[in-house]
Design an enzyme around this catalytic site. Structure first.
Site, PDB file in Angstrom:
ATOM      1  N   LYS A  59       0.170   4.247  -0.472  1.00  0.00           N
ATOM      2  CA  LYS A  59      -0.469   5.484   0.035  1.00  0.00           C
ATOM      3  C   LYS A  59      -0.155   6.648  -0.908  1.00  0.00           C
ATOM      4  O   LYS A  59      -0.058   6.447  -2.111  1.00  0.00           O
ATOM      5  CB  LYS A  59      -0.032   5.741   1.479  1.00  0.00           C
ATOM      6  CG  LYS A  59      -0.219   4.494   2.352  1.00  0.00           C
ATOM      7  CD  LYS A  59      -0.047   4.718   3.806  1.00  0.00           C
ATOM      8  CE  LYS A  59      -0.288   3.399   4.533  1.00  0.00           C
ATOM      9  NZ  LYS A  59      -0.297   3.547   5.987  1.00  0.00           N
TER      10      LYS A  59
ATOM     11  N   SER B 283       2.795  -1.646  10.550  1.00  0.00           N
ATOM     12  CA  SER B 283       4.243  -1.707  10.780  1.00  0.00           C
ATOM     13  C   SER B 283       4.831  -3.098  10.504  1.00  0.00           C
ATOM     14  O   SER B 283       5.767  -3.534  11.187  1.00  0.00           O
ATOM     15  CB  SER B 283       4.600  -1.231  12.195  1.00  0.00           C
ATOM     16  OG  SER B 283       4.182   0.109  12.376  1.00  0.00           O
TER      17      SER B 283
ATOM     18  N   HIS C 179      -9.856   1.410   4.202  1.00  0.00           N
ATOM     19  CA  HIS C 179      -8.598   1.643   4.915  1.00  0.00           C
ATOM     20  C   HIS C 179      -8.830   2.698   6.004  1.00  0.00           C
ATOM     21  O   HIS C 179      -9.578   3.654   5.806  1.00  0.00           O
ATOM     22  CB  HIS C 179      -7.510   2.108   3.942  1.00  0.00           C
ATOM     23  CG  HIS C 179      -6.164   2.106   4.597  1.00  0.00           C
ATOM     24  ND1 HIS C 179      -5.758   3.119   5.426  1.00  0.00           N
ATOM     25  CD2 HIS C 179      -5.158   1.200   4.579  1.00  0.00           C
ATOM     26  CE1 HIS C 179      -4.548   2.839   5.887  1.00  0.00           C
ATOM     27  NE2 HIS C 179      -4.160   1.671   5.386  1.00  0.00           N
TER      28      HIS C 179
ATOM     29  N   GLU D 262      -7.187   5.126   7.004  1.00  0.00           N
ATOM     30  CA  GLU D 262      -6.873   6.523   6.649  1.00  0.00           C
ATOM     31  C   GLU D 262      -8.013   7.143   5.838  1.00  0.00           C
ATOM     32  O   GLU D 262      -8.244   8.348   5.914  1.00  0.00           O
ATOM     33  CB  GLU D 262      -5.518   6.579   5.908  1.00  0.00           C
ATOM     34  CG  GLU D 262      -4.377   6.359   6.893  1.00  0.00           C
ATOM     35  CD  GLU D 262      -3.127   5.753   6.311  1.00  0.00           C
ATOM     36  OE1 GLU D 262      -2.971   5.708   5.083  1.00  0.00           O
ATOM     37  OE2 GLU D 262      -2.281   5.285   7.107  1.00  0.00           O
TER      38      GLU D 262
ATOM     39  N   ASN E  44       0.878  -1.175   0.000  1.00  0.00           N
ATOM     40  CA  ASN E  44       0.000   0.000   0.000  1.00  0.00           C
ATOM     41  C   ASN E  44       0.915   1.223   0.000  1.00  0.00           C
ATOM     42  O   ASN E  44       1.445   1.605   1.034  1.00  0.00           O
ATOM     43  CB  ASN E  44      -0.892  -0.028   1.249  1.00  0.00           C
ATOM     44  CG  ASN E  44      -1.746   1.219   1.363  1.00  0.00           C
ATOM     45  OD1 ASN E  44      -1.816   2.021   0.421  1.00  0.00           O
ATOM     46  ND2 ASN E  44      -2.388   1.395   2.503  1.00  0.00           N
TER      47      ASN E  44
ATOM     48  N   GLU F 113      -6.018  -4.461  10.407  1.00  0.00           N
ATOM     49  CA  GLU F 113      -5.013  -3.423  10.606  1.00  0.00           C
ATOM     50  C   GLU F 113      -5.344  -2.616  11.851  1.00  0.00           C
ATOM     51  O   GLU F 113      -6.142  -1.667  11.782  1.00  0.00           O
ATOM     52  CB  GLU F 113      -4.971  -2.482   9.397  1.00  0.00           C
ATOM     53  CG  GLU F 113      -4.589  -3.165   8.104  1.00  0.00           C
ATOM     54  CD  GLU F 113      -3.947  -2.178   7.140  1.00  0.00           C
ATOM     55  OE1 GLU F 113      -2.785  -2.383   6.779  1.00  0.00           O
ATOM     56  OE2 GLU F 113      -4.602  -1.184   6.783  1.00  0.00           O
TER      57      GLU F 113
ATOM     58  N   GLY G 174       1.883   2.746  10.692  1.00  0.00           N
ATOM     59  CA  GLY G 174       2.847   3.842  10.536  1.00  0.00           C
ATOM     60  C   GLY G 174       3.499   4.280  11.837  1.00  0.00           C
ATOM     61  O   GLY G 174       4.165   5.311  11.873  1.00  0.00           O
TER      62      GLY G 174
HETATM   63  P1  PGA Z   1       2.369   0.615   7.691  1.00  0.00           P
HETATM   64  O1  PGA Z   1       0.961   0.805   6.954  1.00  0.00           O
HETATM   65  O2  PGA Z   1       2.955  -0.686   7.219  1.00  0.00           O
HETATM   66  O3  PGA Z   1       3.188   1.813   7.285  1.00  0.00           O
HETATM   67  O4  PGA Z   1       2.079   0.583   9.165  1.00  0.00           O
HETATM   68  C1  PGA Z   1       0.092  -0.282   6.745  1.00  0.00           C
HETATM   69  C2  PGA Z   1      -1.183   0.171   6.080  1.00  0.00           C
HETATM   70  O5  PGA Z   1      -1.689   1.263   6.409  1.00  0.00           O
HETATM   71  O6  PGA Z   1      -1.723  -0.517   5.199  1.00  0.00           O
END
Ligand code: PGA
Length: 258
Positions: free
Chosen positions: A12, A216, A102, A104, A10, A170, A176
Site C-alpha cells: 500500500k 488481516s 483493490h 481501496e 501489498n 478480500e 486492515g
Molecule cells: P491487510 O490488507 O492484510 O492489512 O488486511 C490486505 C489487503 O488489502 O490486500
C-alpha cells in the site's frame, strides 16, 4: 497437479526506498536460511510496492526470489492522465504483475466494475498478469448479498479479458481491521468463485486459477486458512511490512504446498 501457492505483499502507501532495500535483503537471507525449502519452486512470492519504490524492489529481488508488481494501472496506453501509470511503464520498471480492483482503489477513486475490466485488459495486452481483487463490504454481507457482489465484480473484471490472471478474495470488512474471515466463510466464497470461473471459462481452466485470500492474513491464521481446498495463498497488507512475519507466512505456504 496441485496449484502452487502465491504469497503476495501489498505494501500500500508504506515504506521508503531504504526500508524497501532492507526488506529485500532480509527476505533473501530468511529464505536462504530455511535450507532452500522456501524457493520459487514451492511458493510464488510477489511484492506490490508503491510506484516510487518499484526500481529499488525490482533490483533488490533481481535474483528471482520474488516478482514485482504495480498496485494499479490505467487502462490507456499513454496520454493526459496526471498521476496515473500505464501498463508499459510498469513493464519498463520491472513489473510482471499488477493489482486490479483493490477495494481501496474502488473506494478512494470511485473505480467502477467496468473500469476495472478495462484495466485487466490493458494489463494483459502489455503482458502483465493481473491479480484481480474482489470482495463484499460488511453491509453487503449482512444483507446476504456476498455471492451476488462477487459474481458482478468477477464478470465485469473478466469481460474482454483474454490472458492469464489470478484472483484475490478480500472481504472489505476484514482488510486492515484485524478481523479475519473464518476458514469456512473464506472457503465458501472461494468455492463459489471457482464454480463461477468454471461456468465462464470451463472447469479445467478454473481449476488452474489461484484464488488468494486477503484480509488481516498473518502468521497466526494462514495455516488454518490454507488448509481449505480452494484457498491458494494470500494477499497480505499489514503483516507484509514486517519481513519476519512475511517470511513465516512464506514458510507456512511452502510447507503445506501440494
Ligand atoms: P491487510 O490488507 O492484510 O492489512 O488486511 C490486505 C489487503 O488489502 O490486500
Amino acid at each position: 497437479m496441485g496449484r502452487k501457492p502465491i504469497l503476495a505483499a501489498n505494501w500500500k502507501m508504506n515504506m521508503l526506498r531504504a526500508e524497501a532495500g532492507v526488506f529485500c535483503d532480509q527476505l533473501r537471507r530468511q529464505s536462504e536460511g530455511s535450507g532452500g525449502r522456501v524457493s520459487a519452486e514451492h511458493v510464488e512470492v510477489l511484492v506490490f510496492p508503491s510506484f516510487p519504490l518499484l526500481d529499488t524492489v525490482a533490483a533488490g529481488l533481481a535474483d528471482g526470489i520474488a516478482s514485482v508488481g504495480g498496485q494499479d494501472v490505467h487502462p490507456q496506453a499513454s496520454g493526459a492522465h496526471t498521476g496515473d501509470v500505464s501498463a508499459a511503464q510498469l513493464v519498463d520498471a520491472g513489473c510482471t504483475w499488477v493489482l486490479c480492483g483493490h477495494s481501496e482503489r474502488r473506494r478512494d477513486h470511485a473505480e467502477s466494475d467496468e473500469w476495472i475490466g478495462l484495466k485487466v485488459k490493458a494489463a494483459q495486452d502489455a503482458g502483465l498478469i493481473p491479480l484481480i481483487c474482489v470482495g463484499e463490504t460488511r453491509e453487503e454481507r449482512s444483507e446476504g448479498r456476498t455471492l451476488e457482489v462477487l459474481e458482478r465484480q468477477v464478470s465485469a473484471a473478466l469481460d474482454g479479458a483474454s490472458g492469464s490472471f489470478e484472483l484475490a478474495y478480500e472481504p472489505v470488512w476484514a482488510i486492515g481491521t484485524g478481523e479475519t474471515a473464518t476458514p469456512e466463510m473464506a472457503q465458501e466464497a472461494h468455492a463459489f468463485l471457482r464454480r463461477l470461473l468454471g461456468d465462464m471459462l470451463g472447469v479445467e481452466r478454473a481449476s488452474q486459477v489461484r484464488i488468494l485470500y486477503g484480509g488481516s492474513a498473518k502468521p497466526e491464521n494462514v495455516d488454518e486458512l490454507y488448509a481449505e481446498k480452494d484457498i491458494d495463498g494470500f494477499l497480505v497488507g499489514g503483516a507484509s511490512l514486517d519481513s519476519e512475519k512475511f517470511s513465516a507466512m512464506m514458510r507456512s505456504c511452502a510447507r503445506s504446498a501440494p
